[in-house]
Design a protein around this motif. Structure first.
Motif, PDB file in Angstrom:
ATOM      1  N   LYS A   1       1.000  -1.143   0.010  1.00  0.00           N
ATOM      2  CA  LYS A   1      -0.015  -0.043   0.057  1.00  0.00           C
ATOM      3  C   LYS A   1       0.987   1.255   0.060  1.00  0.00           C
ATOM      4  O   LYS A   1       0.525   2.213  -0.634  1.00  0.00           O
ATOM      5  CB  LYS A   1      -0.920  -0.066   1.181  1.00  0.00           C
ATOM      6  CG  LYS A   1      -2.160   1.047   1.125  1.00  0.00           C
ATOM      7  CD  LYS A   1      -2.884   0.951   2.195  1.00  0.00           C
ATOM      8  CE  LYS A   1      -3.990   2.064   2.167  1.00  0.00           C
ATOM      9  NZ  LYS A   1      -3.911   3.172   1.342  1.00  0.00           N
TER      10      LYS A   1
ATOM     11  N   ILE B   1      -2.978   9.715  -3.886  1.00  0.00           N
ATOM     12  CA  ILE B   1      -4.532   9.890  -4.324  1.00  0.00           C
ATOM     13  C   ILE B   1      -4.901  11.326  -4.601  1.00  0.00           C
ATOM     14  O   ILE B   1      -4.525  12.434  -4.277  1.00  0.00           O
ATOM     15  CB  ILE B   1      -5.357   9.751  -2.977  1.00  0.00           C
ATOM     16  CG1 ILE B   1      -5.149   8.318  -2.445  1.00  0.00           C
ATOM     17  CG2 ILE B   1      -7.004   9.953  -3.252  1.00  0.00           C
ATOM     18  CD1 ILE B   1      -5.810   7.770  -1.325  1.00  0.00           C
TER      19      ILE B   1
ATOM     20  N   THR C   1     -20.420  -0.691  -4.419  1.00  0.00           N
ATOM     21  CA  THR C   1     -20.662   0.597  -4.661  1.00  0.00           C
ATOM     22  C   THR C   1     -22.086   0.567  -5.440  1.00  0.00           C
ATOM     23  O   THR C   1     -22.881   1.641  -4.840  1.00  0.00           O
ATOM     24  CB  THR C   1     -19.763   1.229  -5.520  1.00  0.00           C
ATOM     25  OG1 THR C   1     -18.480   0.973  -4.979  1.00  0.00           O
ATOM     26  CG2 THR C   1     -19.977   2.539  -5.495  1.00  0.00           C
TER      27      THR C   1
ATOM     28  N   ASP D   1       0.835   4.116  -2.865  1.00  0.00           N
ATOM     29  CA  ASP D   1       0.312   5.340  -2.573  1.00  0.00           C
ATOM     30  C   ASP D   1       1.591   6.395  -2.968  1.00  0.00           C
ATOM     31  O   ASP D   1       1.214   7.365  -3.480  1.00  0.00           O
ATOM     32  CB  ASP D   1       0.425   5.573  -0.631  1.00  0.00           C
ATOM     33  CG  ASP D   1      -0.907   5.108  -0.357  1.00  0.00           C
ATOM     34  OD1 ASP D   1      -1.724   4.847  -1.228  1.00  0.00           O
ATOM     35  OD2 ASP D   1      -0.979   4.790   0.834  1.00  0.00           O
TER      36      ASP D   1
ATOM     37  N   THR E   1      -8.779  12.755  -3.583  1.00  0.00           N
ATOM     38  CA  THR E   1     -10.073  11.819  -4.062  1.00  0.00           C
ATOM     39  C   THR E   1      -9.757  11.198  -5.537  1.00  0.00           C
ATOM     40  O   THR E   1      -8.770  12.131  -6.209  1.00  0.00           O
ATOM     41  CB  THR E   1     -11.351  13.094  -4.254  1.00  0.00           C
ATOM     42  OG1 THR E   1     -12.338  12.006  -5.049  1.00  0.00           O
ATOM     43  CG2 THR E   1     -10.836  14.035  -5.021  1.00  0.00           C
ATOM     44  N   TRP E   2     -10.081   9.894  -5.697  1.00  0.00           N
ATOM     45  CA  TRP E   2      -9.759   9.322  -7.231  1.00  0.00           C
ATOM     46  C   TRP E   2     -10.580  10.165  -8.181  1.00  0.00           C
ATOM     47  O   TRP E   2     -10.222  10.098  -9.740  1.00  0.00           O
ATOM     48  CB  TRP E   2      -9.994   8.077  -7.070  1.00  0.00           C
ATOM     49  CG  TRP E   2      -9.229   7.215  -6.338  1.00  0.00           C
ATOM     50  CD1 TRP E   2      -9.060   6.563  -5.098  1.00  0.00           C
ATOM     51  CD2 TRP E   2      -7.666   7.129  -6.726  1.00  0.00           C
ATOM     52  NE1 TRP E   2      -8.215   6.004  -4.668  1.00  0.00           N
ATOM     53  CE2 TRP E   2      -7.309   6.454  -5.349  1.00  0.00           C
ATOM     54  CE3 TRP E   2      -6.782   7.478  -7.568  1.00  0.00           C
ATOM     55  CZ2 TRP E   2      -5.794   5.929  -5.182  1.00  0.00           C
ATOM     56  CZ3 TRP E   2      -5.412   7.156  -7.344  1.00  0.00           C
ATOM     57  CH2 TRP E   2      -5.147   6.433  -6.258  1.00  0.00           C
TER      58      TRP E   2
ATOM     59  N   SER F   1      -7.672  -1.008  -5.797  1.00  0.00           N
ATOM     60  CA  SER F   1      -9.057  -1.151  -5.666  1.00  0.00           C
ATOM     61  C   SER F   1     -10.034  -0.062  -5.218  1.00  0.00           C
ATOM     62  O   SER F   1     -11.108  -0.237  -5.204  1.00  0.00           O
ATOM     63  CB  SER F   1      -9.216  -2.206  -4.653  1.00  0.00           C
ATOM     64  OG  SER F   1      -8.638  -1.782  -3.476  1.00  0.00           O
ATOM     65  N   ASP F   2      -9.172   0.962  -4.721  1.00  0.00           N
ATOM     66  CA  ASP F   2      -9.964   2.279  -4.337  1.00  0.00           C
ATOM     67  C   ASP F   2     -10.830   2.841  -5.384  1.00  0.00           C
ATOM     68  O   ASP F   2     -11.579   3.539  -5.213  1.00  0.00           O
ATOM     69  CB  ASP F   2      -9.200   3.183  -3.507  1.00  0.00           C
ATOM     70  CG  ASP F   2      -8.431   2.759  -2.238  1.00  0.00           C
ATOM     71  OD1 ASP F   2      -8.959   1.825  -1.832  1.00  0.00           O
ATOM     72  OD2 ASP F   2      -7.818   3.563  -1.656  1.00  0.00           O
TER      73      ASP F   2
END
Ligand SMILES: [Zn+2]
Ligand SMILES: [Zn+2]
Length: 246
Positions: A7, A16, A148, A11, A26-27, A99-100
């Protein structure tokens, strides 16, 4: 531990930030989500030639199906956006294991599904991937999208997501690598089954199948066929985009 390191590296590589405007944390920012050129109309999921309402099949395909006495298994397919408008974003999600990104992409699916007049499903099924692929990628991208969609389709009510009804039996060749439509159909035939102890859950139900990208639609058609033969009343599909089949 390994996951934490992973991760950390991710990152650093992909901080992000909104994919389109660069806004931090935010993506996909709300403004860019609003501005995304979602599809204003749907094409027949079978011939991809005729403009149809609500993603249903066109009159010609309906007639062909009736003549052959085999109703098309998928009742409708809603695509959210043109593939070229979102391909890099999807790639990052699927092949760079971010995955986010599933959450914003899922919201895109919801936005266009709500524009249709399709009835709300009783529950959602993500197109399953083989367990070997699941191990490799670490997540099923369709499952994340389905979660989602479940949270956003009917605000205040969580639509159930059933990931254990449909099972992927064989590790088929990646459809992307097969360039012939008939071969794709043959490759996917028999790849899915309904888990026997779950059959009662399906009978007379309206199901929404979720996948990331559809190309020929062979995977969705096959899943729908299996669900219909197990007694499902209606099976619709929703995807982010339809990739051109070359
Ligand atoms: Zn933005
Ligand atoms: Zn058609």
């Amino acid at each position: 531990m390994l996951q934490k390191i992973n991760k950390f590296i991710l990152d650093a590589l992909f901080p992000i930030a909104c994919f389109f405007c660069g806004k931090r944390d935010t993506w996909l920012c709300d403004e860019c989500l609003r501005k995304l050129p979602l599809l204003a109309f749907q094409l027949c999921p079978y011939c991809e030639k005729e403009i149809v309402s609500n993603g249903h099949f066109c009159e010609k395909c309906k007639k062909t199906a009736l003549e052959k006495n085999i109703p098309p298994p998928l009742d409708a397919l809603i695509c959210a956006i043109k593939y070229s408008g979102i391909s890099k974003f999807v790639h990052l999600f699927k092949y760079n294991f971010v995955s986010d990104l599933g959450a914003p992409l899922g919201k895109i699916i919801v936005k266009n599904f709500l524009k249709s007049n399709l009835p709300l499903p009783d529950f959602i099924i993500p197109v399953p991937i083989h367990k070997r692929k699941l191990k490799w990628r670490g997540f099923n991208q369709a499952e994340i999208l389905a979660q989602t969609v479940s949270q956003n389709l009917t605000p205040g009510i969580l639509l159930p997501v059933h990931s254990d009804i449909l099972v992927r039996r064989s590790n088929t060749r990646a459809q992307m690598k097969i360039k012939n439509y008939q071969k794709r159909l043959a490759n996917i035939r028999g790849a899915f089954a309904v888990s026997p102890e779950k059959e009662d859950l399906i009978r007379d139900k309206k199901i929404l199948l979720i996948d990331d990208i559809a190309t020929t639609g062979a995977t969705l058609f096959e899943c729908a066929k299996i669900l219909k033969s197990a007694g499902a009343k209606k099976v619709c599909g929703a995807v982010i985009a339809r990739q051109e089949f070359k």
